[in-house]
Design a protein around this motif. Structure first.
Motif, PDB file in Angstrom:
ATOM      1  N   ASP A 188       0.206  -1.580  -0.029  1.00  0.00           N
ATOM      2  CA  ASP A 188      -0.555   0.275  -0.726  1.00  0.00           C
ATOM      3  C   ASP A 188       1.263   1.268   0.055  1.00  0.00           C
ATOM      4  O   ASP A 188       1.670   1.615   1.231  1.00  0.00           O
ATOM      5  N   LYS A 189       0.745   1.597  -1.263  1.00  0.00           N
ATOM      6  CA  LYS A 189       1.903   2.535  -1.389  1.00  0.00           C
ATOM      7  C   LYS A 189       1.388   3.920  -1.257  1.00  0.00           C
ATOM      8  O   LYS A 189       0.024   4.201  -2.174  1.00  0.00           O
ATOM      9  N   PRO A 190       1.915   4.999  -0.766  1.00  0.00           N
ATOM     10  CA  PRO A 190       1.242   6.200  -0.297  1.00  0.00           C
ATOM     11  C   PRO A 190       1.077   7.092  -2.071  1.00  0.00           C
ATOM     12  O   PRO A 190       2.134   7.288  -2.816  1.00  0.00           O
ATOM     13  N   LYS A 191       0.280   7.951  -2.103  1.00  0.00           N
ATOM     14  CA  LYS A 191      -0.140   8.569  -3.657  1.00  0.00           C
ATOM     15  C   LYS A 191       0.591  10.050  -2.933  1.00  0.00           C
ATOM     16  O   LYS A 191       0.754  10.576  -2.491  1.00  0.00           O
ATOM     17  N   PRO A 192       1.458   9.915  -4.764  1.00  0.00           N
ATOM     18  CA  PRO A 192       2.171  11.307  -4.753  1.00  0.00           C
ATOM     19  C   PRO A 192       1.025  12.491  -4.492  1.00  0.00           C
ATOM     20  O   PRO A 192       0.169  12.833  -5.322  1.00  0.00           O
ATOM     21  N   ARG A 193       1.311  13.209  -3.582  1.00  0.00           N
ATOM     22  CA  ARG A 193       1.841  14.895  -3.175  1.00  0.00           C
ATOM     23  C   ARG A 193       1.731  15.575  -5.177  1.00  0.00           C
ATOM     24  O   ARG A 193       2.644  15.390  -5.346  1.00  0.00           O
ATOM     25  N   LYS A 194       0.808  16.253  -4.705  1.00  0.00           N
ATOM     26  CA  LYS A 194       0.773  17.216  -6.322  1.00  0.00           C
ATOM     27  C   LYS A 194       1.012  18.929  -5.774  1.00  0.00           C
ATOM     28  O   LYS A 194       1.095  18.984  -6.438  1.00  0.00           O
ATOM     29  N   GLY A 195       0.828  19.001  -4.329  1.00  0.00           N
ATOM     30  CA  GLY A 195       1.596  19.649  -3.873  1.00  0.00           C
ATOM     31  C   GLY A 195       0.366  20.936  -3.798  1.00  0.00           C
ATOM     32  O   GLY A 195       0.476  22.191  -3.358  1.00  0.00           O
ATOM     33  N   ASN A 196      -0.813  20.564  -3.651  1.00  0.00           N
ATOM     34  CA  ASN A 196      -2.036  20.907  -3.201  1.00  0.00           C
ATOM     35  C   ASN A 196      -1.697  21.688  -1.616  1.00  0.00           C
ATOM     36  O   ASN A 196      -1.640  20.165  -0.573  1.00  0.00           O
ATOM     37  N   LEU A 197      -2.530  22.420  -0.996  1.00  0.00           N
ATOM     38  CA  LEU A 197      -1.974  22.963   0.260  1.00  0.00           C
ATOM     39  C   LEU A 197      -3.536  21.921   1.041  1.00  0.00           C
ATOM     40  O   LEU A 197      -3.234  21.046   2.523  1.00  0.00           O
TER      41      LEU A 197
END
Length: 94
Positions: free
Chosen positions: A43-52
């Motif tokens: 269960d890999k964490p999803k990459p963040r897109k930089g949204n607050l």
């Protein structure tokens, strides 16, 4: 006062973790902590897109709207309580 048993021998070279039972206890504790607090394998964490702020796509719209409504009611109650402590033009602003 007389003690019925003598003091145990003082041997600082002996560690409490050197006995076989304490090692098993330590390993069992590590397994329990990993079972409850480690993320599931694969269960890999999803990459963040930089949204607050980001909303999980699996949350339904009704739950999000109910949460937003409760937040707005809380803010309204706080503003009303603060307005009771202020007089004049500042009260209208609050």
């Amino acid at each position: 006062m007389i003690k019925p048993t003598p003091n145990p021998p003082a041997n600082e070279a002996t560690s409490p973790y050197e006995s076989l039972d304490s090692k098993k206890l330590h390993e069992a504790a590590e397994r329990a902590l990993n079972h409850h607090f480690a993320p599931p394998p694969g269960d890999k964490p999803k990459p963040r897109k930089g949204n607050l702020f980001a909303v999980s796509p699996d949350i339904d719209t009704e739950a999000l709207l109910a949460n937003a409504s409760e937040d707005l009611l809380s803010i309204s109650a706080i503003a009303a309580n603060l307005a009771d402590d202020v007089d004049g033009a500042r009260r209208s602003l609050a």
